[in-house]
Design an enzyme around this catalytic site. Structure first.
Site, PDB file in Angstrom:
ATOM      1  CB  ALA A 169      -0.943  -0.009   1.208  1.00 46.33           C
ATOM      2  NE  ARG A 190      -0.129  10.164  -9.625  1.00 47.44           N
ATOM      3  CZ  ARG A 190      -0.280   9.176  -8.753  1.00 47.44           C
ATOM      4  NH1 ARG A 190      -0.105   7.915  -9.153  1.00 47.44           N
ATOM      5  NH2 ARG A 190      -0.589   9.414  -7.497  1.00 47.44           N
ATOM      6  CB  SER A 247       1.620  -3.763  -6.329  1.00 47.64           C
ATOM      7  OG  SER A 247       0.430  -3.004  -6.332  1.00 47.64           O
ATOM      8  CB  ALA A 274      -5.934  -6.720  -3.049  1.00 52.03           C
ATOM      9  CB  CYS A 311      -7.788  -5.315   2.401  1.00 51.86           C
ATOM     10  SG  CYS A 311      -6.861  -4.067   3.314  1.00 51.86           S
ATOM     11  CB  VAL A 355      16.392  -2.725   3.203  1.00 54.85           C
ATOM     12  CG1 VAL A 355      17.341  -1.683   3.803  1.00 54.85           C
ATOM     13  CG2 VAL A 355      16.110  -2.401   1.749  1.00 54.85           C
ATOM     14  CB  ALA A 391      -5.215  -0.589   2.853  1.00 56.81           C
ATOM     15  CG  ASN A 399      -3.198   3.014  -0.807  1.00 55.92           C
ATOM     16  OD1 ASN A 399      -2.600   2.950  -1.874  1.00 55.92           O
ATOM     17  ND2 ASN A 399      -3.732   1.962  -0.217  1.00 55.92           N
TER      18      ASN A 399
END
Length: 550
Positions: free
Chosen positions: A13, A24, A41, A43, A45, A83, A302, A306
Site C-alpha cells: 500500500a 507522476r 503490489s 490486495a 485486504c 534491506v 490500507a 495509501n
C-alpha cells in the site's frame, strides 16, 4: 528537474503508492523499490476473501507484478530483496538477496516497512506451526494446507478485524471455528453494544466464542493442536491461526537513528519527513495524528497507508503535499452484519478532554414500506460545548458503511449535531428514507442538547431497573408486547395513551419505550406536555436487549 535517486523500502500500500506518486511528480527521478517478499503490489485486504472463494482467482489479488509496475512508472522493482541496514551518513542501504548483500546509494529514501505480527506470550507457541493472513505467501500456504490436510476444525487466537474475517473464510471452507479473544467481547476496538450483532451472528453460524479468555499453553502433536485456556479448559483443533494484532516494523529505522514517536511508530511531520529531511516514511510503520483528538495513534490500515505513501512520494520527488492525519475510519463485516466507526468513541472522547455525550438511534436503511429494509444501529458522539460531532459507531446492514462515511465527512468539515439535522440526502424508497438515519441521529442529539429529548440511555435505565418499583410503560402494540418485553412493564399503546392516563402515576417518574425509540419519544413528549416526569429509553427495547445480553 530533480534527477535524484529515490529508494523505497517496502511495497504494497504505502511503498507502491509512493513510487507511483513520485513518478507522476517527477519524470526524471530514478526510482527503485526493495521488497523483501515475492510480491510488490497486491490486495492484502482481499486475502481472506480469496480463501473463502468470494474472490475466485488468485491473479485478481495481484494489482501489479514487478514488471507491470516497473514499466508503468519507470521504476526498478526488486522483490525478494530485504534491506538490512540504512547508513544515513553515507546515504546507502545494505540489501540482502539470493546472491548475498549488496550496497545501494540513494539521494532520497522512503521507509514503508509496514507492521509485523504481535506474538502473544503463550507457552509452546514458538515451537509450533501456525497460519497468519498477511501476505500472498500466507494464503498460498493456507490453500495448500486446506487442500492437502483437509482440516475439520480451526482455532483463531484473536477476535479483531482479521480474526473475524478469517472466521468467515473458514466457515466458507466448511470448518468448525473457535475464536479465543482476551477482551470481554469480539472486536474490542468497538463498544460492546455495537459489536453485539457480529457476536450474535457468529454464534448463529456455529462459531464458538471464548471471550475474556486467554490461551495459556499450546501442544502440537501428530498434526493436532491442543489449546489450554486460562481456566484449564482445552480445545482440540486441526488448524491454528494467529490474529493477535500488529506493531510497527521499525527496527531498520531505529537502528539508523530515525526518531520514533510516543506510540513506537516512526515520527514524521505532516510532509511525512523523518528527523532526516531526505528520509520519509509512510504506512503502518508510522505514527499518526488523530484529526479530532490531536493525539498520536497507530492505525494499521490500507487507506491511511495509501494516502501517506502518496504524500511521501510527492515530497521525495520534489513536490509539496501535506497529510493532515486520520479520522480512524474502519469497517468489518461477518456475513450480512457490518460494523463501522469513525472519529472517537465516547471513552476516547472523554480521555481526549472533550465534554462528550452520545445518543443511540436505530432506523431502517430505506423506507419501511419498500421491501427488504434492514435496521442500522448508531451511537453518535458529540461535544456538549461546541456541539461538534466527534464520532460514530454503527452496526447493521451493508448501508451502515455509507452512514459512517458521511459522518467521516462531517468530522473532517467540523460539522455539528445541528448540521446533521439539516443535511439534504438523496431519497427514493429503495435507497433511503425521507428522514435519513443521519438526520435522525441529528434530531435526537440536538433535541437532547436543547433539553427537549428527555431521553435516557439504555444502560443507565438498566441500572435504575434494579429498583423493582420503577414505573415502565411499553407503548408498542399488544402483539409486539406479547412477543417480548421488559420485565414489569405495563402495555399502553401510544395511540391509546391519552385515554388511559389514569393508569399512570403522575407522582412518579415514568420510563417509556417502543421498539427502536420513535414511538417512545412521541409518548414522552405528550406526557411531558401534560406535566409528567417522563423519559424515553433511547434506541427502545432493541437497544436494551443489547445491554442485557452483554
Amino acid at each position: 528537474m530533480n534527477r535524484d535517486k529515490l529508494i523505497i523500502i517496502g511495497g504494497v500500500a504505502a511503498g507502491a503508492s509512493a513510487a507511483a506518486k513520485a513518478r507522476r511528480t517527477n519524470e526524471y527521478l530514478e526510482i527503485k523499490i526493495f521488497e523483501k517478499n515475492g510480491y510488490v503490489s497486491y490486495a492484502n485486504c482481499g486475502l481472506p476473501y480469496y480463501i473463502s472463494g468470494k474472490i475466485n482467482k488468485r491473479k485478481n489479488l495481484l494489482l501489479h507484478t514487478p514488471k507491470t509496475l516497473g514499466r508503468r512508472f519507470k521504476a526498478d522493482i526488486l522483490v525478494n530483496h530485504e534491506v538490512l541496514q540504512i547508513n544515513t551518513k553515507k546515504k546507502v542501504v545494505y540489501v540482502k538477496n539470493e546472491e548475498g548483500v549488496i550496497e545501494e546509494s540513494f539521494d532520497k529514501l522512503i521507509i514503508a516497512t509496514g507492521s509485523k505480527p504481535v506474538v502473544p506470550n503463550i507457552e509452546g507457541i514458538e515451537n509450533i506451526p501456525y497460519f497468519q493472513m498477511r501476505t500472498v505467501e500466507d494464503v498460498d500456504a493456507i490453500k495448500r494446507f486446506l487442500e492437502e490436510k483437509k482440516p475439520e476444525t480451526v482455532a483463531i487466537i484473536g477476535g479483531g478485524y482479521i480474526g473475524v474475517e478469517v472466521a468467515e473464510a473458514m466457515l466458507h471452507c466448511s470448518l468448525k471455528v473457535n475464536i479465543i479473544e482476551i477482551a470481554p467481547h469480539i472486536l474490542p476496538g468497538y463498544s460492546p453494544e455495537i459489536a453485539f450483532e457480529v457476536e450474535e451472528r457468529m454464534r448463529k453460524e456455529g462459531v464458538k466464542l471464548f471471550c475474556g479468555r486467554k490461551v495459556k499453553k499450546i501442544v502440537f502433536s501428530s498434526g493436532k493442536y491442543r489449546l489450554f485456556l486460562d481456566d484449564d479448559e482445552f480445545i482440540d483443533v486441526d488448524m491454528l491461526f494467529l490474529a493477535t494484532g500488529v506493531k510497527p516494523n521499525v527496527e531498520i529505522a531505529q537502528n539508523a537513528g530515525i526518531e520514533l514517536g510516543e506510540t513506537g511508530g516512526i515520527l514524521t511531520n505532516s510532509y511525512m519527513q523523518t528527523n532526516y529531511d531526505y528520509i520519509f516514511a509512510a504506512g503502518d510503520a508510522v505514527e499518526k495524528v488523530h484529526i479530532i483528538s490531536g493525539k498520536k495513534v497507530l492505525f494499521p490500515l490500507a487507506g491511511p497507508a495509501n494516502r501517506e505513501g502518496r504524500v511521501a512520494g510527492c515530497n521525495a520527488a520534489g513536490g509539496v503535499l501535506e497529510n493532515p492525519g486520520i479520522l480512524g475510519t474502519s469497517v468489518v463485516g461477518f456475513f450480512d452484519k457490518v460494523v463501522a466507526k469513525t472519529g472517537l468513541s465516547y471513552k476516547e472522547a472523554l480521555n481526549a478532554g472533550f465534554d462528550a455525550d452520545y445518543v443511540y438511534t436505530e432506523d431502517p436503511d430505506h423506507a419501511e414500506y419498500y421491501p427488504g429494509y434492514k435496521y442500522i444501529y448508531m451511537k453518535t458522539i458529540f461535544d456538549k460545548k461546541t456541539k461538534k460531532v466527534l464520532g460514530v459507531e454503527a452496526s447493521g446492514s451493508y448501508d451502515t458503511v455509507r452512514k459512517v462515511d458521511v459522518i467521516a465527512t462531517a468530522l473532517y468539515g467540523g460539522l455539528t449535531i445541528y448540521d446533521l439535522e439539516n443535511i439534504d440526502f438523496s431519497y427514493a424508497p429503495p435507497f433511503g428514507s425521507a428522514r435519513d438515519n443521519i438526520n435522525k441521529a441529528g434530531f435526537v442529539a440536538a433535541n437532547q442538547d436543547r433539553g427537549e429529548g428527555y431521553g435516557i440511555k439504555p444502560d443507565h435505565f438498566l441500572d435504575l431497573m434494579k429498583d423493582s418499583s420503577l414505573q415502565v410503560i411499553d407503548v408498542r402494540t399488544k402483539l409486539e408486547y406479547n412477543l417480548y418485553r421488559i420485565d414489569n412493564a405495563k402495555n399502553i399503546y401510544v395511540n391509546e395513551l391519552r385515554d388511559r392516563l389514569d393508569e399512570i402515576d403522575r407522582e412518579r417518574p415514568v420510563y417509556l419505550y417502543c421498539a427502536v425509540g420513535f414511538r417512545g419519544y412521541l409518548a414522552t413528549r405528550f406526557l411531558r406536555n401534560l406535566g409528567y416526569e417522563a423519559y424515553n429509553i433511547l434506541g427502545g427495547i432493541e437497544s436494551v436487549k443489547r445491554f442485557k445480553t452483554l
